[in-house]
Write an enzyme that holds these catalytic residues in place. Structure first.
Site, PDB file in Angstrom:
ATOM      1  N   VAL A   1      35.203   8.569  -9.076  1.00 41.44           N
ATOM      2  CA  VAL A   1      35.263  10.023  -9.199  1.00 41.44           C
ATOM      3  C   VAL A   1      33.875  10.645  -9.160  1.00 41.44           C
ATOM      4  CG1 VAL A   1      37.414  10.022 -10.503  1.00 41.44           C
ATOM      5  CG2 VAL A   1      35.243   9.915 -11.735  1.00 41.44           C
TER       6      VAL A   1
ATOM      7  N   VAL B   1      33.417   1.438 -11.868  1.00 41.05           N
ATOM      8  CA  VAL B   1      31.960   1.417 -11.854  1.00 41.05           C
ATOM      9  C   VAL B   1      31.465   2.753 -11.313  1.00 41.05           C
ATOM     10  CG1 VAL B   1      31.570  -1.055 -11.750  1.00 41.05           C
ATOM     11  CG2 VAL B   1      32.045   0.183  -9.655  1.00 41.05           C
TER      12      VAL B   1
ATOM     13  N   THR C   1      43.435  14.582 -11.765  1.00 37.86           N
ATOM     14  CA  THR C   1      44.877  14.373 -11.715  1.00 37.86           C
ATOM     15  C   THR C   1      45.593  14.828 -12.982  1.00 37.86           C
ATOM     16  OG1 THR C   1      44.593  12.094 -12.495  1.00 37.86           O
ATOM     17  CG2 THR C   1      44.675  12.442 -10.112  1.00 37.86           C
TER      18      THR C   1
ATOM     19  N   GLY D   1      30.538  -3.614   0.559  1.00 39.86           N
ATOM     20  CA  GLY D   1      31.120  -2.707  -0.430  1.00 39.86           C
ATOM     21  C   GLY D   1      30.161  -2.415  -1.571  1.00 39.86           C
TER      22      GLY D   1
ATOM     23  N   ILE E   1      36.306 -11.212  -7.791  1.00 42.58           N
ATOM     24  CA  ILE E   1      36.076  -9.919  -8.440  1.00 42.58           C
ATOM     25  C   ILE E   1      37.429  -9.239  -8.586  1.00 42.58           C
ATOM     26  CG2 ILE E   1      34.779  -7.770  -8.380  1.00 42.58           C
ATOM     27  CD1 ILE E   1      33.077 -10.343  -8.321  1.00 42.58           C
TER      28      ILE E   1
ATOM     29  N   ALA F   1      34.373 -10.474  -3.148  1.00 41.52           N
ATOM     30  CA  ALA F   1      34.516  -9.063  -3.498  1.00 41.52           C
ATOM     31  C   ALA F   1      35.320  -8.293  -2.458  1.00 41.52           C
ATOM     32  CB  ALA F   1      33.135  -8.425  -3.653  1.00 41.52           C
TER      33      ALA F   1
ATOM     34  N   LYS G   1      43.100  -2.866 -13.209  1.00 40.92           N
ATOM     35  CA  LYS G   1      44.412  -2.417 -12.724  1.00 40.92           C
ATOM     36  C   LYS G   1      45.374  -3.574 -12.505  1.00 40.92           C
ATOM     37  CE  LYS G   1      42.537   1.797 -10.703  1.00 40.92           C
ATOM     38  NZ  LYS G   1      41.255   1.668 -11.405  1.00 40.92           N
TER      39      LYS G   1
ATOM     40  N   SER H   1      33.483  -4.910   8.248  1.00 34.33           N
ATOM     41  CA  SER H   1      32.899  -3.681   8.790  1.00 34.33           C
ATOM     42  C   SER H   1      31.497  -3.952   9.321  1.00 34.33           C
ATOM     43  CB  SER H   1      32.844  -2.592   7.710  1.00 34.33           C
ATOM     44  OG  SER H   1      32.042  -1.510   8.131  1.00 34.33           O
TER      45      SER H   1
END
Length: 646
Positions: free
Chosen positions: A456, A449, A473, A288, A406, A364, A410, A312
């Site tokens: 974004v 980050v 948004t 990631g 980590i 993480a 939120k 992955s």
């Protein structure tokens, strides 16, 4: 060269072409007589001069009426050639008719020779220019202005002159000794006169040739250029130029983190090395955004071995290859073990920890995209909560020294499932930290980050390159941002501070309004936003409405009175925690509801748990934020609301 010609006013170009065509007609007229009768036989009377004037005026008028002078000469083609040739034939006929009308000496061969000569001089010359340009004999170069007239800027001019891509137009420099003078034939403008350059040259790129500039100074330079919507490029680091890795004209795009950048705080070496040097370190979620950067920084601090874990295969392969190249370049023989595995498999985790004698874990691995987790509640809880529980239990069982989670902003008073799962993961580790074992659990919480997966920034960049619209948004939404390297560096240092069960928060700096970020990113790429003030802008903004569970702004602290640490960018949170029996009961309840695939019950449980999860919460501070932002600065109001030290 062509760029310089483009900058010549149209009226001047028209005058040059008219003058050339006049001279061509004059030369063709008298050469026609010279070829026909020889130098001894030429006897030009008033009648022949009258014919010349009629033919000249008639030909130039034809050219002007049929838009010959509005055509771009360098794009001259066969169609253009035939048009001019047709007009010259008409002029030749007029030549003969004028001779008859004025009773002038005009042998039939003279107009024919005139036609051949004008075809060569007028149509042929234009065709030759078109051919030369088409063959790139003179490469069409893009105009650029160089910011910095010092040694580096002058070196850049020399380098660009050897290429065929950019044509330097001028310098910009803040030093008074350079301003309004010429350097290498280019005028030096004051940095406050960029508007004059735009009016003079139109749109151009700015090449920033200021070597080894600190982030604060670079931010100031970029902020002064950004409103003009000029595409900005920057020279490579001087260390790369000196080492031969890069050349001075290998320009790169200015990144958003440089525009929003802040002065880096020098890391504390003891904290960076405490959990890494000569230790076996594992990073879960190594593929990631944060996991990759943690790996990059870990290898710089001499671990005994680095274990990469990711579910992955593709992401794992990517970071493994990158690290191998990095280690090879530095002649570092560190062993890096890439392992495919899921943190939810406690037995596999125990096997890995025992086999490799893992001493430090940076956890993480998580599902972090708010909308995805909102629509995949069971998967989110399985990975973020139960996965954390399984890998933490395995760490305790295998006597791993340090476990760093980590976390995210939120998790503070969450309004979405993802945030609730991360807060519950924190409670799991806080409760486990109170039990009797040798593993030290530390949690590090931070916000967005720049450039991470789901950020974004890459989304906006893609949308801008595709011509828009940029999707946002809500017009008032704000976020804290930090660069990935700084976040990873602070995580490594914070992980060394905890004594067990600590929650650390990172100073994220000033909040950024997302719509302002969209404007800045668009301007950095040389484009403008289409809005009520600029109806001719390049990129539109489309407001899509807040997504389920999305806040207008994020918070980093739940409790009050965060404690300062000896690192100015790291605070220790004073957070509520539970004992293990209470947390174990919550996990059991969640597991039962997940077994029944009862999403409604799962959400109800999350609301009942002491997570302060409020999925239907409407942000009551919207109007406060909007009022505070009336002047473009929400810092003070947000600081009061989120108890964030900025």
């Amino acid at each position: 060269m062509i760029r310089r010609i483009d900058l010549i006013p149209s009226s001047i170009k028209l005058l040059v072409l008219l003058t050339y065509d006049l001279l061509a007609i004059f030369s063709a007229f008298f050469l026609a007589y010279f070829i026909r009768v020889g130098v001894q036989g030429i006897d030009i009377s008033l009648q022949e001069i009258s014919v010349f004037l009629v033919v000249t005026v008639f030909t130039l008028t034809l050219f002007y009426y049929f838009d010959i002078y509005s055509s771009v000469v360098r794009y001259f083609n066969a169609k253009s050639f035939l048009r001019i040739q047709s007009l010259l034939i008409i002029s030749t006929i007029m030549f003969y008719m004028a001779g008859v009308a004025f009773n002038a000496f005009v042998p039939l061969s003279v107009p024919l020779i005139f036609l051949v000569m004008t075809s060569i001089m007028i149509a042929g010359a234009r065709a030759l220019i078109g051919f030369i340009v088409d063959q790139h004999w003179f490469a069409q170069r893009e105009g650029v202005v160089i910011y910095g007239a010092s040694n580096t800027g002058r070196q850049l001019v020399h380098a660009l002159s050897l290429g065929n891509k950019y044509q330097p137009l001028a310098f910009i420099d803040e030093k008074k000794r350079y301003q309004d003078r010429n350097v290498l034939g280019l005028k030096v403008f004051d940095h406050t006169k960029i508007n004059q350059l735009v009016n003079k040259y139109g749109q151009f790129k700015v090449l920033i040739a200021v070597p080894e500039v600190d982030p604060i100074r670079l931010k100031q330079i970029l902020a002064s250029l950004e409103p003009f919507a000029l595409e900005l490029l920057i020279i490579p680091n001087m260390s790369d130029i000196v080492s031969g890795k890069r050349t001075i004209d290998e320009l790169r795009e200015v990144s958003v983190d440089q525009l929003l950048g802040r002065q880096a705080v020098k890391p504390i070496p003891e904290l960076l090395s405490a959990n890494i040097t000569n230790k076996v370190v594992m990073v879960s979620g190594a593929g990631g955004s944060i996991g990759k950067e943690l790996c990059r920084q870990i290898v710089q601090h001499n671990p005994g071995k680095l274990v990469l874990l990711d579910v992955s295969e593709a992401f794992l392969y990517e970071i493994h290859q990158e690290l191998l190249e990095l280690l090879s370049d530095n002649q570092n023989h560190l062993v890096v073990e890439p392992l495919i595995g899921n943190v939810q498999n406690g037995m596999l985790m125990s096997h890995i920890f025992n086999k490799y004698k893992v001493q430090t874990i940076y956890h993480a691995a998580a599902y972090k995209h708010v909308p995805m987790v909102e629509h995949n509640v069971i998967a989110g809880i399985t990975n973020n909560v139960l996965g954390t529980y399984e890998i933490a239990q395995a760490a305790i069982y295998c006597e791993v020294e340090t476990f760093v989670l980590i976390s995210t902003d939120k998790a503070v008073r969450p309004t979405n499932v993802m945030g609730a799962t991360k807060r519950l993961a924190e409670l799991v580790l806080q409760a486990l930290a109170k039990k009797d074992h040798s593993t030290r659990f530390v949690m590090v919480r931070f916000g967005n980050v720049l450039g991470s997966s789901g950020s974004v920034v890459p989304l906006f960049k893609k949308q801008i390159k595709n011509g828009g619209p940029i999707t946002i948004t809500h017009p008032e939404i704000i976020r804290y941002f930090m660069t990935i390297p700084e976040a990873a560096q602070l995580v490594l240092q914070a992980g060394a501070m905890g004594t067990g069960g600590d929650v650390f928060v990172l100073d994220m700096g000033k909040p950024v309004k997302i719509v302002d970020l969209a404007y800045k990113m668009t301007h950095l790429m040389g484009l403008t936003i289409r809005d009520e003030k600029n109806l001719e802008g390049d990129i539109a903004i489309k407001y899509t409405g807040l997504r389920p569970g999305e806040k207008l702004y994020e918070e980093l602290l739940i409790g009050n009175q965060p404690k300062k640490t000896f690192h100015k960018r790291i605070l220790k949170a004073n957070e509520f925690s539970l004992f293990w029996p209470d947390v174990a009961k919550m996990i059991t309840q969640l597991t039962d509801a997940m077994r029944d695939e009862d999403v409604s019950k799962i959400k109800a449980l999350l609301k009942d748990f002491p997570l302060e999860y409020q999925p239907n919460l409407i942000n009551e501070k919207t109007e406060t934020v909007r009022a505070a932002d009336s002047k473009g600065d929400v810092k003070e109001e947000v600081k009061k609301e989120v108890l964030m030290v900025t």
